[in-house]
Write an enzyme that holds these catalytic residues in place. Structure first.
Site, PDB file in Angstrom:
ATOM      1  N   CYS A 142     -29.332  -5.651  12.760  1.00  0.00           N
ATOM      2  CA  CYS A 142     -28.877  -6.719  13.630  1.00  0.00           C
ATOM      3  C   CYS A 142     -29.097  -8.083  13.452  1.00  0.00           C
ATOM      4  O   CYS A 142     -28.356  -8.735  12.690  1.00  0.00           O
ATOM      5  CB  CYS A 142     -29.415  -6.213  15.199  1.00  0.00           C
ATOM      6  SG  CYS A 142     -28.470  -6.522  16.451  1.00  0.00           S
TER       7      CYS A 142
ATOM      8  N   HIS B  59     -28.016  -0.580  15.393  1.00  0.00           N
ATOM      9  CA  HIS B  59     -29.540  -0.172  15.183  1.00  0.00           C
ATOM     10  C   HIS B  59     -29.580   1.362  14.703  1.00  0.00           C
ATOM     11  O   HIS B  59     -29.508   2.221  15.740  1.00  0.00           O
ATOM     12  CB  HIS B  59     -30.128  -0.397  16.324  1.00  0.00           C
ATOM     13  CG  HIS B  59     -30.537  -1.537  17.025  1.00  0.00           C
ATOM     14  ND1 HIS B  59     -31.459  -2.388  16.855  1.00  0.00           N
ATOM     15  CD2 HIS B  59     -29.435  -2.572  17.661  1.00  0.00           C
ATOM     16  CE1 HIS B  59     -31.349  -3.730  17.100  1.00  0.00           C
ATOM     17  NE2 HIS B  59     -30.380  -3.692  17.875  1.00  0.00           N
TER      18      HIS B  59
ATOM     19  N   GLU C  33     -31.734   2.933  13.588  1.00  0.00           N
ATOM     20  CA  GLU C  33     -33.115   3.428  13.871  1.00  0.00           C
ATOM     21  C   GLU C  33     -33.285   4.342  15.179  1.00  0.00           C
ATOM     22  O   GLU C  33     -33.679   5.435  15.067  1.00  0.00           O
ATOM     23  CB  GLU C  33     -34.061   2.515  14.016  1.00  0.00           C
ATOM     24  CG  GLU C  33     -34.226   1.589  15.257  1.00  0.00           C
ATOM     25  CD  GLU C  33     -33.205   0.413  14.974  1.00  0.00           C
ATOM     26  OE1 GLU C  33     -32.237   0.310  13.898  1.00  0.00           O
ATOM     27  OE2 GLU C  33     -33.292  -0.827  15.683  1.00  0.00           O
TER      28      GLU C  33
HETATM   29  N1  GLN Z   1     -29.758 -12.086  18.674  1.00  0.00           N
HETATM   30  C1  GLN Z   1     -28.540 -11.280  18.090  1.00  0.00           C
HETATM   31  C2  GLN Z   1     -27.428 -11.077  19.001  1.00  0.00           C
HETATM   32  O1  GLN Z   1     -27.675 -11.135  20.141  1.00  0.00           O
HETATM   33  C3  GLN Z   1     -29.172 -10.098  17.627  1.00  0.00           C
HETATM   34  C4  GLN Z   1     -29.829  -9.287  18.618  1.00  0.00           C
HETATM   35  C5  GLN Z   1     -30.564  -8.298  18.075  1.00  0.00           C
HETATM   36  O2  GLN Z   1     -31.298  -8.177  16.774  1.00  0.00           O
HETATM   37  N2  GLN Z   1     -30.946  -6.974  18.612  1.00  0.00           N
HETATM   38  O3  GLN Z   1     -26.343 -10.895  18.660  1.00  0.00           O
END
Ligand code: GLN
Length: 530
Positions: free
Chosen positions: A379, A504, A506
């Site tokens: 992310c 994600h 995970e």
């Molecule tokens: N801050 C980033 C976004 O909003 C990544 C978010 C995250 O890592 N869950 O896109």
């Protein structure tokens, strides 16, 4: 089945609940689990992971308590956002009904209106899932003011459901005095008394303690809790959380609960689980993994990532050793990115938000990339990897994400179009599972071994499509697109393993089915370390 907690929080109620679920499932009963969080937030999405731990994202886009992650991993099932109930949700719905006139003429009160809403929600999960047993874990500790309406609701449910259809399990701490080494049961006695004062007589007590419960302690707890001794179970500290169900099963907890529920006791099949625990415990070859993020003080902030690494490691016979790096320290000059490169076989650049620690992550990514160490960016970690490549390989000096620098000359990561006019922050990110089409011939495609995968998202920003050509010309390759054309995965062509994942992965990793990207990362690390 209702699971309450006593003495203090963080005694492992979530793991206990998940473990009991597994013991039922191993007997051929279908189960689901609900977590009740008595706080006023509508969901966990607006809470700081420092205080609350990770925000677990469900398939349907719920931003939920991390206990849902335990349930999904232990029960190997996908839960819905409906499986996490909060005070905020209950009140929001009751107040909305009041405004609509649903309760016209009535005085709307905690009892019966709030309690009815709670019962309705629990029953609706039960009905929709159609399972044999619903486990309801009530967060917090018995005696908390905010937990009272929930305890009152489940007290009523015991009566309404009729005899033999509910079980109350109380999980509490039995501390050991460091001076005498004695197990002290008084706090547990008091918390059971508090529960009974509310009108709930527990059927089962599970005592968390650093070591197995002594006979004397068991006797006392049973006596004061008005229970036979065989209803008191011991949950001592274990090395691997996945051992908890086996420890409880050995004491006969599974059979005891099944009988209390009036179900037929069957021989449990835990052979796969036992084999998995054995693999985890016997894995001997260490693999050093750098965990780079800004919430490294509370490891629960990255719980699912840690578990995903454990699942992948177990299947490869590896023993993961985590090394934590606070990316803000790099910015302050207190941590040299070379240190991250030096003692590690792989690096994971962790998710996050905002500018604090972001430049530190970018510097670590550069060092890791140049040293050829296998790296997975998740992310925000993926987004910052794209920024790093833009700056140092694609010649876009001062490239950035607009989350940090809205006036950057090269906004390679930018707000999703659909986010531009959103002002309310709760539950408004791009959330939940979306299908992703993988690009044939890419590393990510070969790791998944499939053309289309679905992973869970939680973000507002994304790779700016305007820069894809320039980034690709510099050696970055987009290895997966959403069906509406968003960049989901990237990888560097001339690198052993430099992969970025917008979703994600995970959250879908399971003990017996490790997530392919984690497996790929560790395999690459193993080969590099050879
Ligand atoms: N801050 C980033 C976004 O909003 C990544 C978010 C995250 O890592 N869950 O896109």
């Amino acid at each position: 089945m209702f699971i309450t907690g006593g003495v203090l929080s963080s005694v492992g109620k979530g793991i206990t609940t998940a473990s009991i679920g597994l013991l039922l499932k191993a007997r051929g009963y279908s189960v689901t689990a609900i977590k009740i969080d008595p706080y006023i937030n509508v969901d966990a999405g607006t809470m700081n992971p420092f205080m609350h731990g990770e925000v677990y994202v469900t398939e349907d886009g719920g931003e939920t308590d991390l206990d849902l992650g335990h349930y999904e991993r232990f029960l190997d099932t996908n839960l819905s956002k409906k499986n996490n109930i909060t005070t905020g949700q209950i009140y929001m719905s009751v107040i909305e009904k009041e405004r609509r006139g649903v309760y016209l003429g009535q005085t709307v009160q905690v009892i019966p209106h709030i309690t009815s809403e709670i019962k309705e929600r629990i029953r609706s999960v039960a009905e929709e899932s159609g399972v044999d047993v619903v486990l309801v874990e009530i967060g917090g500790t018995v005696g908390d003011i905010e937990g009272l309406p929930f305890l009152e609701a489940v007290r009523q449910m015991r009566l309404e459901e009729g005899p033999g259809r509910t079980v109350f399990v109380h999980v509490g701490l039995v501390p050991v005095l460091s001076t005498t080494g004695e197990q002290k049961t008084k706090p547990m006695q008091h918390s059971v008394q508090e529960l009974r004062r509310i009108g709930i007589q527990p059927d089962v007590i599970i005592a968390r303690s650093p070591r197995p419960l002594e006979e004397e302690a068991r006797f006392k707890i049973a006596l004061y809790a008005n229970l036979p001794e065989e209803a008191v179970f011991s949950n001592p500290d274990v090395d691997v959380i996945y051992e908890v169900p086996l420890v409880l099963e050995r004491q006969g907890l599974g059979s005891y609960i099944v009988r209390k529920l009036g179900l037929e006791d069957r021989k449990p099949d835990l052979s796969d689980w036992e084999a998995f625990v054995k693999r985890v415990k016997e894995a001997s070859r260490p693999i050093n993994i750098a965990m780079v993020g800004k919430y490294t003080r509370l490891k629960d902030s990255y719980l699912s990532i840690i578990e995903a690494v454990r699942h992948a490691a177990a299947s490869l016979g590896l023993k993961p050793v985590f090394h934590w790096y606070e990316s803000t320290l790099v910015e302050k000059g207190k941590l040299n990115p070379e240190e991250v490169v030096d003692g590690n076989d792989a690096a994971i650049v962790l998710p996050g938000f905002g500018s604090r620690g972001a430049e530190g992550k970018i510097r670590v990514i550069k060092a890791v990339r140049e040293a050829g160490i296998p790296m997975l960016g998740i992310c925000y970690g993926m987004q910052l990897a794209v920024v790093e490549v833009a700056r140092h390989l694609a010649g876009m000096e001062d490239a950035n994400t607009t989350e940090i620098d809205p006036s950057t000359p090269y906004p390679v990561i930018d707000l999703l179009e659909s986010q531009r006019y959103i002002r309310r922050l709760g539950g408004t990110m791009r959330l939940g599972a979306y299908p992703i089409r993988l690009v044939k011939g890419s590393l990510v495609h070969s790791l998944y071994g499939r053309d289309v995968v679905a992973e869970r998202h939680r973000h507002r920003y994304e790779v700016n499509p305007k820069y894809i050509d320039r980034l690709e010309a510099a050696g970055l390759r987009v290895s997966g697109y959403s069906f509406d054309g968003r960049v989901e995965f990237v990888e560097l062509k001339d690198h052993r393993f430099f992969v970025g994942s917008q979703p994600h992965p995970e959250f879908k990793s399971r003990p017996m089915r490790p997530a392919p990207l984690f497996l790929g990362l560790l395999k690459a690390a193993m080969e590099a370390a050879r």
